[in-house]
Design a protein around this motif. Sequence first.
Motif, short mmCIF file in Angstrom:
data_model
loop_
_atom_site.label_atom_id
_atom_site.label_comp_id
_atom_site.label_asym_id
_atom_site.label_seq_id
_atom_site.Cartn_x
_atom_site.Cartn_y
_atom_site.Cartn_z
N PHE A 1 40.96 45.18 43.08
CA PHE A 1 41.46 44.12 42.21
C PHE A 1 41.68 42.87 43.03
O PHE A 1 41.71 42.89 44.28
N ALA A 2 41.83 41.76 42.33
CA ALA A 2 42.20 40.48 42.93
C ALA A 2 43.58 40.08 42.39
O ALA A 2 43.89 40.35 41.23
N ARG A 3 44.37 39.45 43.25
CA ARG A 3 45.70 39.01 42.84
C ARG A 3 45.66 37.50 42.62
O ARG A 3 45.26 36.73 43.49
N ALA A 4 46.02 37.07 41.41
CA ALA A 4 46.00 35.65 41.06
C ALA A 4 47.42 35.17 40.83
O ALA A 4 48.27 35.92 40.34
N ARG A 5 47.65 33.92 41.19
CA ARG A 5 49.00 33.36 41.05
C ARG A 5 48.91 31.97 40.44
O ARG A 5 48.07 31.15 40.81
N LEU B 1 42.19 49.30 38.15
CA LEU B 1 42.84 48.69 39.31
C LEU B 1 42.72 49.56 40.56
O LEU B 1 42.65 49.04 41.67
N ASP C 1 52.37 35.74 38.92
CA ASP C 1 51.13 36.29 39.47
C ASP C 1 50.76 37.58 38.72
O ASP C 1 51.62 38.25 38.14
N PHE C 2 49.47 37.90 38.75
CA PHE C 2 48.98 39.07 38.03
C PHE C 2 47.75 39.59 38.75
O PHE C 2 47.18 38.93 39.63
N LEU C 3 47.34 40.81 38.36
CA LEU C 3 46.21 41.48 38.99
C LEU C 3 45.01 41.49 38.04
O LEU C 3 45.16 41.71 36.85
#
Length: 362
Positions: A41-45, A37, A52-54
């Motif tokens: 990283f990308a943050r998704a929701r 990380l 949400d998570f990374l």
Amino acid sequence: MQTHLATWIKLAQDESGRSTPAHVEREFRRYLECGILAHGFARARCAGCGHDFLVAYSCKGRGVCPSCNTRRMVETAAHLADHVIPRLPVRQWVPSVPKRLRYFLQADPAVQNLALHIFLSAVEQGLRAACPVAPIPTSRIGAVAFIHRFGALLNPHVHFHCVVVDGVFEADNEAGESVRFHETPALSAEQLADIQCNIRRRLLRALTRRGLIEPEVAKEMAAWDHSGGFSLDAGVRIEAEDRSGLERLLRYCARPVFALERLREIDPEHLVYESIKPGPGGSVSLLLTPLELIERLAALIPPPRRHRHRYFGVLAPNAPLRAAVTGLAGTKDEAPLSTAITEAPPVAKPAAEPGAAVPNAP
């Protein structure tokens, strides 16, 4: 890798001060950053639950990272099975050349391309000759060739795994909007031997013309027993409707150099890498130090901007029949079967079992 990479880079410098090739060092360093990380990283929701998570960025490397190379293997196999290779029988062809000639294929991309072209054109000639109803001058094969630079124990070994549609194609009309497929009868051992002799003769002649080997050496190698160290295997055939089998074969052909599950640590200074192919006495393993492992991996990292699989015949990018042939690669219900006419081979007893292979030299 993280512990020993800096030491290996320092030791890899020669007396003139030249260091490791830039693409090799870049590949190793990107692998050490893959999935961490801190390096992006990308943050998704989730719109449904609000959670949400990374997701850490991957290195997308081509030579070292087992995770990225495995993902590329799976994606390549799925793409070829779903969108490129038609629903027709296919066969895997695996040629190999003597150790005396492998250096030229490893060191010179032009010689590697030449050897691949000689092999595929020899296979095309052999399939044409085995299918008498096909027009000799205009019929073409369809093939995807995978270039392997490695052996089972991380050793340099340039050879090819070629997935070839088991027959030849011809245009069914002048516009090339439809194709006719002629399935090749099962090849006998004599026919496979003829193809192998054709490959050996043409490759030795081409290397002699380029000045890479002396004419006397080529003549001596042509007279060697056991086919002079040349081998040709065509023992794997996948039927038209076995798409899962085709995808497994394509995964095998597109597999990465390095498999992490085959590596185990004895102690901090000794590693064991297991071969996927058992030897005469059982399993084969290679004992390495960490620096030796990095050295072997570095030699197998493909140079940048060099393709690892290529298309030939009707599957080539600019082939007139490519659109009609690849249109047959969809699902059974989606494939436009009306655009292809297949002709089964005449019923005959082959001289050998289907897919008989010319044995390797000892």
